[in-house]
Enzyme design. Structure first.
Site, mmCIF file in Angstrom:
data_model
loop_
_atom_site.group_PDB
_atom_site.id
_atom_site.type_symbol
_atom_site.label_atom_id
_atom_site.label_comp_id
_atom_site.label_asym_id
_atom_site.label_seq_id
_atom_site.Cartn_x
_atom_site.Cartn_y
_atom_site.Cartn_z
ATOM 1 N N ARG A 16 0.533 -1.422 0.002
ATOM 2 C CA ARG A 16 -0.171 0.250 0.056
ATOM 3 C C ARG A 16 0.947 1.292 -0.014
ATOM 4 N NH1 ARG A 16 -4.858 -2.432 -0.493
ATOM 5 N NH2 ARG A 16 -5.182 -4.557 0.727
ATOM 6 N N ASP A 22 -12.361 -10.089 -3.630
ATOM 7 C CA ASP A 22 -13.956 -10.439 -3.144
ATOM 8 C C ASP A 22 -14.764 -10.475 -4.262
ATOM 9 O OD1 ASP A 22 -13.318 -10.377 -0.478
ATOM 10 O OD2 ASP A 22 -13.032 -8.383 -0.785
ATOM 11 N N ARG A 72 -23.558 -45.954 -19.484
ATOM 12 C CA ARG A 72 -22.759 -46.093 -20.972
ATOM 13 C C ARG A 72 -24.118 -45.914 -21.697
ATOM 14 N NH1 ARG A 72 -17.596 -43.413 -21.777
ATOM 15 N NH2 ARG A 72 -16.607 -43.113 -20.487
ATOM 16 N N ARG A 97 15.234 -32.512 -17.580
ATOM 17 C CA ARG A 97 13.947 -33.574 -17.668
ATOM 18 C C ARG A 97 13.177 -33.116 -18.069
ATOM 19 N NH1 ARG A 97 13.813 -37.644 -12.642
ATOM 20 N NH2 ARG A 97 15.550 -38.102 -13.375
ATOM 21 N N MET A 111 -8.312 -41.077 -12.526
ATOM 22 C CA MET A 111 -7.856 -40.206 -11.343
ATOM 23 C C MET A 111 -8.789 -38.487 -11.460
ATOM 24 S SD MET A 111 -3.766 -38.857 -10.725
ATOM 25 C CE MET A 111 -4.170 -37.504 -9.767
#
Length: 782
Positions: free
Chosen positions: A90, A168, A472, A567, A663
């Protein structure tokens, strides 16, 4: 990925010779880092210089090391971090003209004439003041010798674009501000945790959430957890609210519930402007009812933690749009805010939005609460109306005489149970008899149908999977049995919640109408599938939860490589032939590539990607992430891509692969999916009730027109009912996807943020829209 480097196009020279500064100001919000990252990378991509301003406006005033040039690598690995990496503060100094003079000098000396501010309405108002004073500040600086006349000429005008970062969601003109969705994630994690302990002890919990002037977080939390009561500043309760509240709590306990949840926004007030605190509510419940009551004030937890997938994508999209708006700006364009309306990026005049935001506060201070609600916008009002329906209205004693059945079809998706709960309860409020069908169309054929009550669906909003069970199986082979059961249980309308099978199954039921008149009843499909591949809707229930699961997993996988040598991870996502999850998770996880069926790629593209990663590994960034949709190409399988990358990356990087599998279908539904499911259920029941009345002849229902079988979908900015027969034209049945998909337009952003040299399609440019017009039409209704 079709990533062949193209010639340097128009957008890639748009920023040549220009400089952009980006700062975060005011309270922090999760997703700010995604926005900063996008501004830096897209800015650099357009040929502009981009500067970080550390510590908000304070850094702008102090200058020096607080204003640093940003590089591509300096924003690496910040996408998944909460808060703001460049700091926020601020700042009192910037409120003074003297402070703004220093800030202007610091910008001019670096040749910066474009400022991107990420913060709340106070921060954005400050930016607008700065812009309005710019020429007088420069004139004063030239006069006192702070800058030369030549420097002043080069920096003759300042462009400002704002992005709203506020948990908010209190800024008018925007559907969602950066940080709101993540704050809801934090709140719901806590509510879910508290629910289990409250049920163990038969407790009442009063939860106080942030929102001094805006009740959005409290309202959505109440919708998403099925709270007994919510207090929000925009709509104070009636004067005898204490009696109502106690009666409501007693009713739920008598109905067999072991817990009560009351949500309070920190700025909650009564009709006379007096604060209603969580402690006031606790003492009321203890004194009047003697219930074991606990208060939990969530505080700064709501600002913390990792940003949700939605906030990362929102921040990234807004960042791209902000750079475009800055670079296209002229001395005559007003300072604007980039924002999201539905799923479209829009530009809005900054001060119009600030004005409407202030008007809400004024309306509340003057006790004009109806006006305050209207000024908050249509979405806020819809949420409030659905909440009031579900929480405060009891089923009528007079019955409608109609029976509605609800079923789940396809694979389970998180949020299905929230949709069933809202369908059942709103149906009962309409006076209907409500039936639950277990195991989809097959269950309807085998008579697995039972009446379902108000209490039975209590607590369902937060449960993943499908409580009714899904299959299904398509209905065609069971027409005889299904027709018999529609007649036996006297079903007058069907609400089918599910994925692509729900859509195709409903089309089959429509075809069956010619032979079986029992099938001539209104039906409504609510799309619910992690794949987000149902035609007629931009979003399906369950896709947001799956996306968050993938994003969190990608974060963990990338983190696992910290400290190891270079990697690259190859991750396979679900979605059938639909590349939605792979693309959106690519944006949210900062992927280097996302292979999908909808965008054809060949061996040359794979080679370009490998070379690109090899180049990347020479920098300070040692990790790569590649996503592959499960059905993107039958020959270039996950194993093939893994083997190719492993071979080509030898000596530069090594590879790991991961198939995420089921998952992605599991887990607790996100706040978005709970809220979306709840609203879809409520809207579907209202529509089907109207249709039943419309098709009713002498006590019998006969519906055989196309518009009596609709799919309820989210289209751009609103929920719309579309006849399913009309959606046939828009469907690729072989691959089970819509022919046109809105999110494909986000693919270039994914590639630019991963440093591919491609042309950004700006044909769908966001134009400046005015929100004052919307307000005038609202005021004529007031």
């Amino acid at each position: 990925m079709a990533q062949t480097p193209l010639g340097r196009g128009h957008t890639e020279s748009l920023g040549a010779g220009k400089a952009i500064a980006v700062l975060t100001s005011g309270g922090d919000a999760q997703g700010m880092n995604a926005a900063v990252r996008a501004v830096v990378r897209v800015g650099i991509y357009t040929g502009a210089k981009v500067y970080f301003v550390h510590e908000g406006y304070q850094g702008l005033v102090d200058g020096g090391d607080n204003i640093k040039e940003a590089t591509w690598e300096s924003v690496s690995m910040m996408l998944q971090l909460g808060g703001t990496v460049i700091g926020s503060a601020r700042c009192q100094d910037f409120r003074t003209r003297e402070g703004r003079l220093k800030a202007a000098r610091n910008l001019v000396k670096r040749g910066i004439t474009n400022l991107c501010v990420i913060g709340g309405d106070g921060s954005l108002t400050g930016a607008d003041t700065f812009r309005a004073e710019w020429s007088s500040l420069l004139a004063e600086l030239v006069k006192v010798g702070g800058i030369t006349a030549e420097e002043a000429k080069k920096s003759s005008y300042l462009n400002i674009v704002g992005m709203v970062g506020s948990i908010d969601n209190d800024f008018c003109g925007t559907d969602m501000t950066i940080g709101t969705d993540s704050a809801l994630h934090r709140i719901m994690e806590i509510v879910d945790a508290i629910t289990t302990t409250a049920q163990s002890h038969q407790r009442t919990f009063v939860l106080e959430v942030m929102g001094r002037h805006c009740g959005y977080l409290a309202l959505i939390t109440a919708l998403a957890c099925g709270a007994d009561w919510v207090f929000i500043p925009e709509s104070p309760p009636e004067d005898d609210w204490e009696d109502h509240l106690c009666r409501r709590l007693t009713e739920t306990r008598l109905g067999g519930s072991r817990l009560n949840i009351i949500i309070v926004a920190e700025g909650a007030i009564d009709k006379h402007g007096k604060a209603i605190t969580s402690d006031d509510i606790k003492s009321l419940v203890v004194k009047r009812l003697g219930y074991d009551t606990r208060v939990t004030i969530l505080g700064h937890v709501q600002r913390g933690g990792t940003p949700s997938a939605f906030d990362r994508i929102l921040g990234s999209r807004m960042g791209v749009e902000a750079v475009m708006a800055l670079l296209e700006g002229t001395p005559d364009t007003p300072a604007c805010v980039v924002s999201l309306s539905g799923n479209q990026a829009v530009r809005l005049p900054l001060m119009e939005c600030v004005q409407v935001t202030k008007d809400v506060t004024t309306a509340m201070n003057e006790g004009r609460f109806d006006d305050a609600l209207k000024l908050r916008g249509r979405s806020f009002q819809n949420n409030w109306n659905v909440y009031k329906l579900l929480a405060h209205i009891r089923p009528p004693s007079t019955k409608s005489g109609y029976t509605l059945a609800v079923l789940n079809v396809g694979a389970p998706a998180a949020g299905m149970n929230a949709a069933v709960r809202s369908t059942v309860r709103i149906g009962l409020i309409h006076g209907h008899r409500m039936l639950a069908v277990h195991d989809g169309f097959e269950g309807l054929a085998y008579g697995k149908v039972e009446e379902i009550s108000w209490e039975r669906v209590g607590g369902w909003t937060g449960l993943g999977g499908s409580k009714l069970g899904t299959k299904r199986t398509l209905p065609k082979k069971y027409f005889e049995e299904i027709s018999a059961n529609i007649s036996n249980f006297s079903i007058h309308g069907l609400i089918i919640i599910g994925g692509f099978e729900a859509f195709t199954g409903s089309l089959e039921l429509m075809e069956g109408r010619a032979k079986y008149e029992e099938l001539c009843i209104p039906l409504c499909v609510i799309p619910a599938t992690v794949s987000n591949n149902v035609p007629g809707s931009d979003f399906s229930i369950g896709a947001d939860t799956a996306l968050n699961t993938i994003t969190t997993t990608c974060d963990r996988i990338k983190q696992s490589a910290a400290g190891t040598k270079r990697r690259v991870f190859i991750i396979e996502t679900m979605g059938g032939f639909c590349g939605y999850l792979a693309t959106m998770a690519g944006l949210a996880g900062g992927a280097d590539a996302a292979y999908i069926y909808e965008e054809h790629f060949n061996i040359h593209d794979l080679q370009v990607n490998v070379e690109h990663l090899t180049e990347k590994m020479k920098t300070t960034v040692k990790r790569g992430l590649v996503l592959r949709n499960e059905r993107c190409n039958e020959n270039y399988t996950t194993d093939f891509i893994y083997n190719l990358y492993s071979e080509e990356g030898k000596g530069v990087f090594d590879c790991r692969k991961n198939v995420l599998g089921h998952m992605q279908q599991g887990g607790t539904p996100t706040p978005f999916d709970r809220n979306f499911g709840t609203k879809m259920g409520a809207k579907a029941v209202a529509w089907i009730t109207g249709k039943i009345k419309e098709c009713s002849r002498h006590g019998r229902i006969f519906a055989n027109t196309g518009d009596s079988a609709c799919l309820l979908g989210m289209r751009k900015r609103s929920l719309v009912f579309q006849p399913i027969t009309e959606l046939k034209e828009q469907t690729d049945f072989e691959h089970r996807i819509p022919k046109e998909q809105w999110w494909l337009k986000l693919r270039p952003i994914l590639k630019i943020l991963a440093k591919y040299n491609i042309e950004l399609d700006t044909s769908e440019k966001a134009h400046l829209e005015h929100i004052t017009r919307k307000r005038i039409s609202l005021e004529s209704n007031i």
